[in-house]
Write an enzyme that holds these catalytic residues in place. Structure first.
Site, PDB file in Angstrom:
ATOM      1  N   GLY A  47       1.049  -1.130  -0.318  1.00 43.57           N
ATOM      2  CA  GLY A  47      -0.275   0.217   0.009  1.00 43.57           C
ATOM      3  C   GLY A  47       1.233   1.180   0.112  1.00 43.57           C
ATOM      4  CD  GLU A  67       3.933  14.643 -11.579  1.00 41.19           C
ATOM      5  OE1 GLU A  67       3.600  14.807 -12.552  1.00 41.19           O
ATOM      6  OE2 GLU A  67       3.984  15.631 -10.356  1.00 41.19           O
ATOM      7  CD  GLU A 100       7.689  15.480  -1.732  1.00 39.69           C
ATOM      8  OE1 GLU A 100       7.477  14.864  -1.879  1.00 39.69           O
ATOM      9  OE2 GLU A 100       7.776  15.849  -3.295  1.00 39.69           O
TER      10      GLU A 100
END
Length: 267
Positions: A47, A67, A100
């Site tokens: 997951g 992304e 990030e």
């Protein structure tokens, strides 16, 4: 203006991938397909362990950070992903996306430079203000921005050759596109490390300076000859007009002394 990172615990939300649009301020342009596929395999098994960060927009949600995880989740066949929804305007969104990527070291040095440039231009920031937004010094941002003086073709050549930022800075010392491209290709072909590359660029610059000096000397000699010819022609014109003019030349200590003798017409 502080960047709205997660200073408080925010609940996770499951959001449909179809309702999440890409971040238009994403600084990263190159995504490794094999790395995305490996991440997709991991997501199928475990997951999405690290939630995405999004913000609300009129059309649903806009991705701020994550992304690679979004692409891999889509490749893994997921319809929903865990997200943290924060309040952020466009400037904050672009700053967070850049930070990030910087923290994850996901950007190459050219993408980082483009990220700073886009942040500055989109929001009218100074280099110092942009540096504050992303937790960098002004000089660090300025040094990255200078890399953008290289052409897109040269940037791609540097990427394809797996050269470092210091290689790029070394090539940037050359004054024009043709020399930069040729030097980059030479560095790649001869597998020069940074130290040897800098020595090679020093040699090119030294040779160029020598050629410039030689051109100046040649031009000076031509200018002197032109002057002497002009003087000779002027005296010749006077002689043709019946004036008893003449030139006396004397070389002494590497210098040429000219004495032009013209009869005194006022006597």
């Amino acid at each position: 203006m502080p960047i709205p990172f997660l200073d408080t615990v925010r609940p996770l939300r499951k959001i449909k991938i179809a309702s999440i649009s890409r971040n238009p301020y994403q600084p990263r342009k190159n995504f490794d397909k094999e790395a995305i596929d490996r991440l997709a395999d991991s997501i199928r098994q475990y997951g999405v362990l690290n939630p995405l960060t999004v913000r609300r927009v009129d059309a649903g949600y806009e991705l701020i950070a994550g992304e690679r995880r979004l692409r891999a989740s889509r490749a893994a066949g997921l319809s929903e992903v865990p997200c943290i929804v924060i309040n952020a305007d466009e400037e904050q969104s672009s700053a967070i996306a850049l930070v990030e990527n910087l923290q994850r070291r996901d950007l190459d040095f050219f993408e980082e430079a483009w990220g700073y440039k886009r942040l500055i231009e989109l929001h009218g920031l100074t280099q110092e203000e942009a540096a504050r937004r992303v937790g960098k010094t002004q000089s660090a941002v300025a040094n990255k921005l200078r890399l953008l003086k290289l052409s897109p073709r040269n940037m791609q050549l540097i990427r394809d050759g797996n050269l470092t930022e210091r290689h790029a800075r070394s090539v940037l010392r050359l004054p024009d596109e043709e020399r930069r491209l040729a030097a980059t290709q030479y560095i790649i072909d001869h597998e020069l490390n940074v130290s040897r590359s800098e020595q090679y660029i020093d040699k090119l610059l030294s040779e160029q300076e020598t050629k410039v000096q030689e051109r100046h000397i040649t031009r000076f000699i031509k200018d002197v000859r032109f002057f002497l010819n002009t003087v000779d022609k002027a005296v010749g014109v006077m002689q043709q007009a019946g004036v008893d003019a003449k030139i006396e030349r004397e070389e002494q200590d590497g210098e040429l002394m000219l004495r032009i003798l013209i009869p005194n017409v006022h006597k």
